[in-house]
Design a protein around this motif. Structure first.
Motif, short mmCIF file in Angstrom:
data_model
loop_
_atom_site.label_atom_id
_atom_site.label_comp_id
_atom_site.label_asym_id
_atom_site.label_seq_id
_atom_site.Cartn_x
_atom_site.Cartn_y
_atom_site.Cartn_z
N LEU A 152 0.83 -1.19 0.00
CA LEU A 152 0.00 0.00 0.00
C LEU A 152 0.87 1.25 0.00
N GLY A 153 0.68 2.10 -0.99
CA GLY A 153 1.48 3.32 -1.12
C GLY A 153 1.01 4.44 -0.20
N LEU A 154 1.64 5.58 -0.32
CA LEU A 154 1.39 6.73 0.55
C LEU A 154 -0.01 7.30 0.42
N ASN A 155 -0.65 7.08 -0.72
CA ASN A 155 -2.00 7.59 -0.94
C ASN A 155 -3.01 6.47 -1.16
N GLY A 156 -2.68 5.24 -0.75
CA GLY A 156 -3.60 4.13 -0.87
C GLY A 156 -3.48 3.37 -2.18
N GLU A 157 -2.53 3.77 -3.04
CA GLU A 157 -2.32 3.11 -4.32
C GLU A 157 -1.38 1.91 -4.15
N TYR A 158 -1.31 1.06 -5.17
CA TYR A 158 -0.36 -0.05 -5.15
C TYR A 158 1.05 0.50 -5.32
N ASP A 159 1.98 0.06 -4.48
CA ASP A 159 3.38 0.47 -4.57
C ASP A 159 4.23 -0.68 -4.06
N GLN A 160 5.12 -1.18 -4.89
CA GLN A 160 5.99 -2.30 -4.53
C GLN A 160 6.77 -2.02 -3.25
N SER A 161 7.17 -0.76 -3.04
CA SER A 161 7.92 -0.35 -1.84
C SER A 161 7.04 0.44 -0.88
N GLY A 162 5.76 0.21 -0.93
CA GLY A 162 4.81 1.00 -0.14
C GLY A 162 5.07 0.98 1.35
N LEU A 163 5.33 -0.19 1.92
CA LEU A 163 5.55 -0.27 3.36
C LEU A 163 6.78 0.52 3.77
N ALA A 164 7.88 0.37 3.04
CA ALA A 164 9.12 1.11 3.37
C ALA A 164 8.87 2.61 3.26
N LYS A 165 8.13 3.05 2.25
CA LYS A 165 7.85 4.48 2.10
C LYS A 165 6.97 5.00 3.24
N ARG A 166 6.00 4.20 3.65
CA ARG A 166 5.14 4.64 4.75
C ARG A 166 5.88 4.66 6.08
N VAL A 167 6.82 3.73 6.27
CA VAL A 167 7.67 3.77 7.48
C VAL A 167 8.56 5.02 7.43
N ALA A 168 9.13 5.32 6.26
CA ALA A 168 9.94 6.54 6.12
C ALA A 168 9.10 7.78 6.43
N LEU A 169 7.85 7.81 5.98
CA LEU A 169 6.96 8.93 6.28
C LEU A 169 6.70 9.01 7.78
N ALA A 170 6.50 7.87 8.43
CA ALA A 170 6.29 7.86 9.88
C ALA A 170 7.52 8.38 10.61
N PHE A 171 8.71 8.04 10.13
CA PHE A 171 9.95 8.57 10.71
C PHE A 171 10.02 10.08 10.50
N ASP A 172 9.64 10.55 9.30
CA ASP A 172 9.63 11.99 9.03
C ASP A 172 8.71 12.74 9.99
N GLU A 173 7.61 12.10 10.37
CA GLU A 173 6.62 12.75 11.22
C GLU A 173 6.97 12.69 12.70
N ASP A 174 8.05 11.99 13.05
CA ASP A 174 8.48 11.89 14.45
C ASP A 174 9.72 12.75 14.66
N ALA A 175 9.59 13.81 15.46
CA ALA A 175 10.68 14.78 15.65
C ALA A 175 11.95 14.13 16.22
N GLN A 176 11.84 13.06 16.98
CA GLN A 176 13.02 12.40 17.55
C GLN A 176 13.84 11.66 16.50
N LEU A 177 13.24 11.39 15.36
CA LEU A 177 13.91 10.56 14.35
C LEU A 177 14.34 11.32 13.12
N ASP A 178 14.10 12.61 13.07
CA ASP A 178 14.35 13.35 11.82
C ASP A 178 15.81 13.62 11.54
N ASP A 179 16.70 13.45 12.50
CA ASP A 179 18.12 13.74 12.27
C ASP A 179 18.98 12.51 12.03
N VAL A 180 18.39 11.33 11.99
CA VAL A 180 19.16 10.11 11.77
C VAL A 180 19.31 9.91 10.27
N ASN A 181 20.50 10.21 9.75
CA ASN A 181 20.70 10.10 8.29
C ASN A 181 21.70 9.02 7.91
#
Length: 121
Positions: A45-74
């Motif tokens: 499942l992609g970021l907007n509910g569409e099919y995406d082969q890497s959907g889970l990884a992208k949604r986890v990355a988005l969740a990390f982006d939305e967490d202030a404690q995790l935004d500086d881990v590069n």
């Protein structure tokens, strides 16, 4: 630079969600059915509910982006193998890694989080 930008070369799409509602996949009409729909597996499942082969990884990355404690881990990367989220690279502390695992587990479609390729330091 955010997680989505660094890992996938993309800015956060408008209306992107960590746990969006799936869209139906339209399939070609067959002789027996006028139109058939098939649901998208949660890990695809992609970021907007569409099919995406890497959907889970992208949604986890988005969740990390939305967490202030995790935004500086590069120095850590997010991948997926089926419904398993794979974290690989270096994290500053065990506490940060624990937080990342907790956030990744909260994303719909995650069945496991593999940290075997993540190091502390």
């Amino acid at each position: 630079m955010g997680w989505l930008q660094r890992l996938f070369g993309m800015e956060k799409p408008q209306n992107a969600e960590v746990n969006p509602a799936p869209q139906a996949i339209e399939q070609a009409p067959s002789a027996n059915f006028a139109t058939a729909t098939q649901s998208i597996p949660p890990e695809r499942l992609g970021l907007n509910g569409e099919y995406d082969q890497s959907g889970l990884a992208k949604r986890v990355a988005l969740a990390f982006d939305e967490d202030a404690q995790l935004d500086d881990v590069n120095t850590l990367w997010v991948a997926q193998t089926g419904s398993t989220v794979v974290l690989k690279g270096k994290v500053p502390s065990q506490e940060i890694l624990n937080k990342m695992v907790s956030v990744a587990r909260s994303v719909n479609g995650t069945t496991d989080v593999d940290t075997n390729q993540a190091t502390i330091g």
